[in-house]
Design a protein around this motif. Structure first.
Motif, mmCIF file in Angstrom:
data_model
loop_
_atom_site.group_PDB
_atom_site.id
_atom_site.type_symbol
_atom_site.label_atom_id
_atom_site.label_comp_id
_atom_site.label_asym_id
_atom_site.label_seq_id
_atom_site.Cartn_x
_atom_site.Cartn_y
_atom_site.Cartn_z
ATOM 1 N N ARG A 24 -50.126 -100.924 -11.573
ATOM 2 C CA ARG A 24 -49.388 -101.912 -12.215
ATOM 3 C C ARG A 24 -49.847 -102.025 -13.823
ATOM 4 N NH1 ARG A 24 -53.177 -107.010 -10.083
ATOM 5 N NH2 ARG A 24 -54.908 -106.023 -10.759
ATOM 6 N N GLU A 25 -50.174 -100.798 -14.187
ATOM 7 C CA GLU A 25 -51.092 -100.561 -15.296
ATOM 8 C C GLU A 25 -50.132 -101.077 -16.538
ATOM 9 O OE1 GLU A 25 -51.335 -98.391 -13.215
ATOM 10 O OE2 GLU A 25 -53.376 -98.478 -12.685
ATOM 11 N N HIS A 26 -48.611 -100.830 -16.468
ATOM 12 C CA HIS A 26 -47.836 -101.103 -17.572
ATOM 13 C C HIS A 26 -47.664 -102.662 -17.700
ATOM 14 C CE1 HIS A 26 -46.634 -96.714 -17.545
ATOM 15 N NE2 HIS A 26 -47.129 -96.869 -18.985
ATOM 16 N N SER A 27 -47.224 -103.121 -16.201
ATOM 17 C CA SER A 27 -47.121 -104.412 -16.390
ATOM 18 C C SER A 27 -48.160 -105.282 -16.876
ATOM 19 C CB SER A 27 -46.688 -105.010 -14.876
ATOM 20 O OG SER A 27 -45.400 -104.091 -14.223
ATOM 21 N N THR A 28 -49.230 -104.813 -16.257
ATOM 22 C CA THR A 28 -50.414 -105.617 -16.999
ATOM 23 C C THR A 28 -50.760 -105.578 -18.349
ATOM 24 O OG1 THR A 28 -51.818 -105.167 -14.773
ATOM 25 C CG2 THR A 28 -52.843 -105.816 -16.745
ATOM 26 N N HIS B 100 -33.087 -102.616 -16.023
ATOM 27 C CA HIS B 100 -32.705 -102.008 -17.018
ATOM 28 C C HIS B 100 -33.629 -100.289 -16.738
ATOM 29 C CE1 HIS B 100 -32.760 -99.792 -21.082
ATOM 30 N NE2 HIS B 100 -31.671 -100.708 -21.286
ATOM 31 N N PRO B 101 -32.640 -99.238 -17.044
ATOM 32 C CA PRO B 101 -33.179 -97.820 -16.473
ATOM 33 C C PRO B 101 -34.507 -97.858 -17.445
ATOM 34 C CG PRO B 101 -31.113 -97.818 -17.115
ATOM 35 C CD PRO B 101 -31.335 -99.212 -17.329
ATOM 36 N N VAL B 102 -34.778 -98.018 -18.334
ATOM 37 C CA VAL B 102 -35.871 -97.855 -19.166
ATOM 38 C C VAL B 102 -36.944 -98.857 -18.537
ATOM 39 C CG1 VAL B 102 -37.038 -97.967 -21.448
ATOM 40 C CG2 VAL B 102 -34.594 -96.889 -21.361
ATOM 41 N N TRP B 103 -36.822 -99.955 -18.881
ATOM 42 C CA TRP B 103 -38.166 -100.910 -18.158
ATOM 43 C C TRP B 103 -38.248 -100.461 -16.875
ATOM 44 C CZ3 TRP B 103 -40.787 -102.604 -21.894
ATOM 45 C CH2 TRP B 103 -39.979 -103.042 -23.176
ATOM 46 N N ARG B 104 -37.447 -100.135 -16.221
ATOM 47 C CA ARG B 104 -37.712 -100.128 -14.774
ATOM 48 C C ARG B 104 -38.593 -99.008 -14.407
ATOM 49 N NH1 ARG B 104 -32.779 -99.730 -10.198
ATOM 50 N NH2 ARG B 104 -34.207 -98.994 -8.500
ATOM 51 N N ARG B 105 -38.498 -97.856 -15.364
ATOM 52 C CA ARG B 105 -39.659 -96.814 -15.327
ATOM 53 C C ARG B 105 -41.005 -97.229 -15.631
ATOM 54 N NH1 ARG B 105 -37.698 -91.653 -14.807
ATOM 55 N NH2 ARG B 105 -39.280 -90.756 -15.977
ATOM 56 N N LEU B 106 -40.873 -98.203 -16.739
ATOM 57 C CA LEU B 106 -41.928 -98.633 -17.309
ATOM 58 C C LEU B 106 -43.033 -99.597 -16.621
ATOM 59 C CD1 LEU B 106 -41.235 -98.561 -21.204
ATOM 60 C CD2 LEU B 106 -42.803 -97.118 -20.071
ATOM 61 N N LEU B 107 -42.192 -100.540 -16.006
ATOM 62 C CA LEU B 107 -42.968 -101.740 -15.613
ATOM 63 C C LEU B 107 -42.631 -101.849 -14.168
ATOM 64 C CD1 LEU B 107 -41.458 -104.433 -18.098
ATOM 65 C CD2 LEU B 107 -43.682 -103.226 -18.096
#
Ligand SMILES: C[S@@+](CC[C@H](N)C(=O)[O-])C[C@H]1O[C@@H](n2cnc3c(N)ncnc32)[C@H](O)[C@@H]1O
Length: 209
Positions: free
Chosen positions: A9-13, A153-160
């Motif tokens: 969960r590093e990106h979400s955190t 969203h495809p971008v945020w889905r990969r990041l978060l």
């Protein structure tokens, strides 16, 4: 199964746990929610998913609550929140808990605050029903949420790292609030990505602030 807070969960955190997010919360989001729902002066409030405790400070400093209970699924977050609000003494009670099974009695709180946690919870509908249960009649939910438009969203889905099934838009979240019995006082939406909600448990719930 309500609780899910994945190990990766590093990106979400990083997204939620930084000084910029705290400043946005203090200078914009808390102010918007205050304008939408009014203060909780002298009241007893609950924050669900309190993270590192920034929201607890805002509930005291911006909304004027006298006592704040708060919990988070993650023990490390509860410890950080404990350190952050240590000087508030007996006005704060913190524990490890799950928003889909809140351990408080029915009709306990004047206000419940959700600063961006229900979009992390697969059983968010159960969580809304739990929040309704623990609010006093006339008590208010103040919620800030990420919407399906951002999460999927495809971008945020990969990041978060969020659950992706049964996510909600502003209308679906509002419908669920009304389905469990809330009157929706006010909503504010930004581009299908984020929204803010104030909803009241009680008979005069159609009243605007
Ligand atoms: C995006 S962070 C937001 C934290 C804090 N409210 C803030 O605004 O900084 C989401 C938080 O929800 C917590 N959480 C996730 N699922 C939960 C659940 N079922 N019950 C309680 N807390 C939960 C996580 O541990 C995390 O601290």
């Amino acid at each position: 199964m309500g609780a899910r807070w994945p190990a990766s969960r590093e990106h979400s955190t990083a997204w939620s746990d930084n000084p910029i997010r705290a400043a946005i919360q203090r200078h914009f989001e808390a102010r918007w929610l205050l304008e939408m729902g009014g203060p909780v002066t002298g009241g007893h409030a609950l924050e669900v998913g309190c993270g590192r405790g920034v929201g607890i400070e805002l509930i005291f400093d911006v909304f004027g609550a006298d006592r704040v209970d708060a919990f988070d699924l993650d023990m490390a977050m509860v410890r950080r929140a404990q350190r952050r609000v240590a000087q508030r003494g007996g006005h704060v009670r913190l524990w490890i808990g799950d928003v889909t099974r809140i351990t408080s009695d029915d009709d306990t709180y004047d206000a419940v605050f959700d600063f961006g946690i229900l979009h992390h919870v697969p059983a968010w509908r159960t969580a809304i029903a739990e929040v309704y249960r623990v609010l006093k009649p006339g008590g208010r939910l103040y919620a800030e949420e990420m919407l399906a438009g951002l999460i999927l969203h495809p971008v945020w889905r990969r990041l978060l790292d969020h659950p992706i099934e049964d996510r909600f838009d502003c209308a679906e979240f509002t419908e669920e609030l009304e389905r469990v019995g809330f009157g929706v006082v006010s909503t504010r939406e930004h581009h299908g990505h984020a929204a803010w909600f104030v909803a009241q448990k009680g008979e005069d719930d159609a009243l605007e602030v």
